[in-house]
Write an enzyme that holds these catalytic residues in place. Structure first.
Site, PDB file in Angstrom:
ATOM      1  N   GLU A 131       0.827  -1.219   0.000  1.00  9.36           N
ATOM      2  CA  GLU A 131       0.000   0.000   0.000  1.00  9.36           C
ATOM      3  C   GLU A 131       0.861   1.269   0.000  1.00  9.36           C
ATOM      4  O   GLU A 131       0.516   2.260  -0.643  1.00  9.36           O
ATOM      5  CB  GLU A 131      -0.922  -0.012   1.226  1.00  9.36           C
ATOM      6  CG  GLU A 131      -1.897   1.147   1.344  1.00  9.36           C
ATOM      7  CD  GLU A 131      -2.905   1.208   0.189  1.00  9.36           C
ATOM      8  OE1 GLU A 131      -3.692   0.274   0.058  1.00  9.36           O
ATOM      9  OE2 GLU A 131      -2.886   2.203  -0.557  1.00  9.36           O
ATOM     10  N   LYS A 207       4.694   3.770 -10.178  1.00 11.89           N
ATOM     11  CA  LYS A 207       3.402   3.792  -9.466  1.00 11.89           C
ATOM     12  C   LYS A 207       2.241   3.570 -10.444  1.00 11.89           C
ATOM     13  O   LYS A 207       1.257   2.896 -10.117  1.00 11.89           O
ATOM     14  CB  LYS A 207       3.258   5.113  -8.721  1.00 11.89           C
ATOM     15  CG  LYS A 207       4.265   5.244  -7.570  1.00 11.89           C
ATOM     16  CD  LYS A 207       4.351   6.656  -7.049  1.00 11.89           C
ATOM     17  CE  LYS A 207       5.283   6.756  -5.846  1.00 11.89           C
ATOM     18  NZ  LYS A 207       5.555   8.147  -5.442  1.00 11.89           N
ATOM     19  N   GLY A 316       6.962  11.218   2.206  1.00  8.74           N
ATOM     20  CA  GLY A 316       7.425  11.507   3.571  1.00  8.74           C
ATOM     21  C   GLY A 316       7.331  10.254   4.421  1.00  8.74           C
ATOM     22  O   GLY A 316       6.458   9.414   4.230  1.00  8.74           O
TER      23      GLY A 316
HETATM   24  N1  HSE Z   1       9.920  10.209  -3.847  1.00  9.71           N
HETATM   25  C1  HSE Z   1       8.559   9.815  -3.718  1.00  9.71           C
HETATM   26  C2  HSE Z   1       7.676  11.023  -3.981  1.00  9.71           C
HETATM   27  C3  HSE Z   1       8.324   9.257  -2.346  1.00  9.71           C
HETATM   28  O1  HSE Z   1       8.188  12.138  -3.973  1.00  9.71           O
HETATM   29  O2  HSE Z   1       6.477  10.863  -4.203  1.00  9.71           O
HETATM   30  C4  HSE Z   1       6.986   8.618  -2.148  1.00  9.71           C
HETATM   31  O3  HSE Z   1       6.812   7.522  -2.995  1.00  9.71           O
END
Ligand code: HSE
Length: 373
Positions: A131, A207, A316
């Site tokens: 998740e 993602k 974060g």
């Molecule tokens: N580097 C990623 C971002 C961290 O800035 O979204 C979270 O997946």
């Protein structure tokens, strides 16, 4: 129901792993679901042990040998928060092969090795949950896979990278330059160890691959996802937000638009998958235009439900750590892998993948940004 504790080994005590350990140390009574097994912390593996101890990681739980932690018989679940490809991929694979459950925040490993790991969980009966890999602290993958399971998903699009959204917001709001806002996002712990993956859109590509798997039941190769906007010369533009200039941001702002790095995947009528991660000119007052700073926003268009939107902290340590903990609670309650509920993945490597097509607006740098709503 068994009340034996679920023993957890954490690999990586960086931004996310530290938060997971902190939760165990500070909130342990709340990590015992009323209808599941209590969670206990059994060990932590971190290469830089001295730094980990200085950051509050208990020395008595610490080892620098992650493979030894994975091999321990008194560990039921491995939490992988080290990030990157190797050795994270081999550690996750070894844990699943040994019948351990795995929770990971590692979008690269899931996007690049998803088909192999999914097949392995089916062989061994292990559970793999991730998740935290998409949308940071937003409960997103579970709702898409399970709560929307009765719908036919036509399109998923969103702001999936907190670092670049933080940067684009600061550039538009304060007129600051690219390098300055990148440094700030890194200092706040939003960026990847190597921020190239953030600014070139590759983190968002990973993602998007995960979202496409849950939405369409296909693993599309990350390399097939377009991450460059067009240009007025007709040549491919620069990757991600790396070509965005202060002049582009100002010129679009004067027209009431703002740039957001929007990831989109759509199932086309000919059954091809359209997938792109590109800086997109959206109306400043639109939901995406108002999604500022480190927030992520994801919209799912599905039949018969219509549009469902998710918004919240996308990066974060604290946000991602909370998502990891929720996955641990799910495993303690006997729930399955993150894709449980979504259709089974059948192939994907042979499905045509092409960029999302649409109208563009020319900017002073020579970039041609897609227009969004
Ligand atoms: N580097 C990623 C971002 C961290 O800035 O979204 C979270 O997946």
């Amino acid at each position: 129901m068994s009340i034996l504790p679920l023993r957890v080994g954490v690999i990586g005590a960086g931004t996310v792993g530290r938060e997971v350990v902190r939760s165990f140390l500070e909130r342990s009574p709340r990590l015992a679901p009323s209808d599941g097994r209590p969670l206990v912390l059994a060990g932590i593996a971190e290469k830089f042990t001295e730094r980990a101890i200085a950051n509050g990681i208990p020395a008595e739980l610490l080892t620098d040998d992650a493979f030894a932690l994975v091999g321990r018989d008194d560990v039921d679940v491995i939490v992988e928060t080290m990030g990157g490809d190797e050795p994270a991929h081999s550690l996750v694979r070894a844990a699943l092969a040994a019948g351990r459950h795995v929770v990971t925040a590692n979008k690269h490993v899931i996007a690049h090795h998803g088909p192999e790991l999914e097949a392995l969980t089916r062989e061994t009966g292990s559970v793999l949950r991730f998740e935290a890999a998409v949308g940071g602290g937003i409960p997103l993958l579970g709702p898409i896979a399970q709560d929307l399971a009765a719908n036919r998903i036509a399109r998923v699009r969103g702001i999936l990278n907190g670092t670049t959204n933080y940067m684009l917001t600061a550039m538009a709001r304060d007129g600051r330059d690219y390098a300055d806002v990148l440094r700030e996002a890194q200092a706040k712990g939003y960026a990847e160890a190597d921020p190239t993956a953030d600014v070139e859109g590759l983190d968002a590509v990973n993602k998007l691959v995960i979202l496409a798997r849950l939405a369409f039941g296909l693993w599309i190769p990350p390399e097939a996802v377009s991450n460059c906007a067009g240009s007025t010369s007709g040549k491919p533009g620069t990757p991600g937000i790396t070509g965005v200039t202060a002049e582009d941001v100002a010129a679009l702002g004067a027209e009431g638009r703002t740039l957001r790095l929007i990831a989109t995947t759509r199932l086309a009528e000919d059954c091809a998958i359209e997938a792109s991660v590109v800086p997109t000119a959206v109306p400043a007052g639109s939901p995406f235009g108002r999604c500022n700073g480190v927030l992520n926003r994801v919209e799912v268009d599905a039949e018969p439900v219509g549009r469902v939107a998710f918004e919240g902290p996308g990066a974060g340590g604290a946000a991602a750590g909370a998502a990891v903990l929720s996955d641990l609670v799910s495993i303690a309650r006997g729930l399955g892998s993150t894709w449980g509920g979504a259709v089974r993945a059948e192939g994907g490597a042979d499905v045509p993948v092409r960029p999302v097509d649409g109208e563009c607006v020319a900017a002073p740098s020579g970039a041609c940004y897609p227009v969004g709503d």
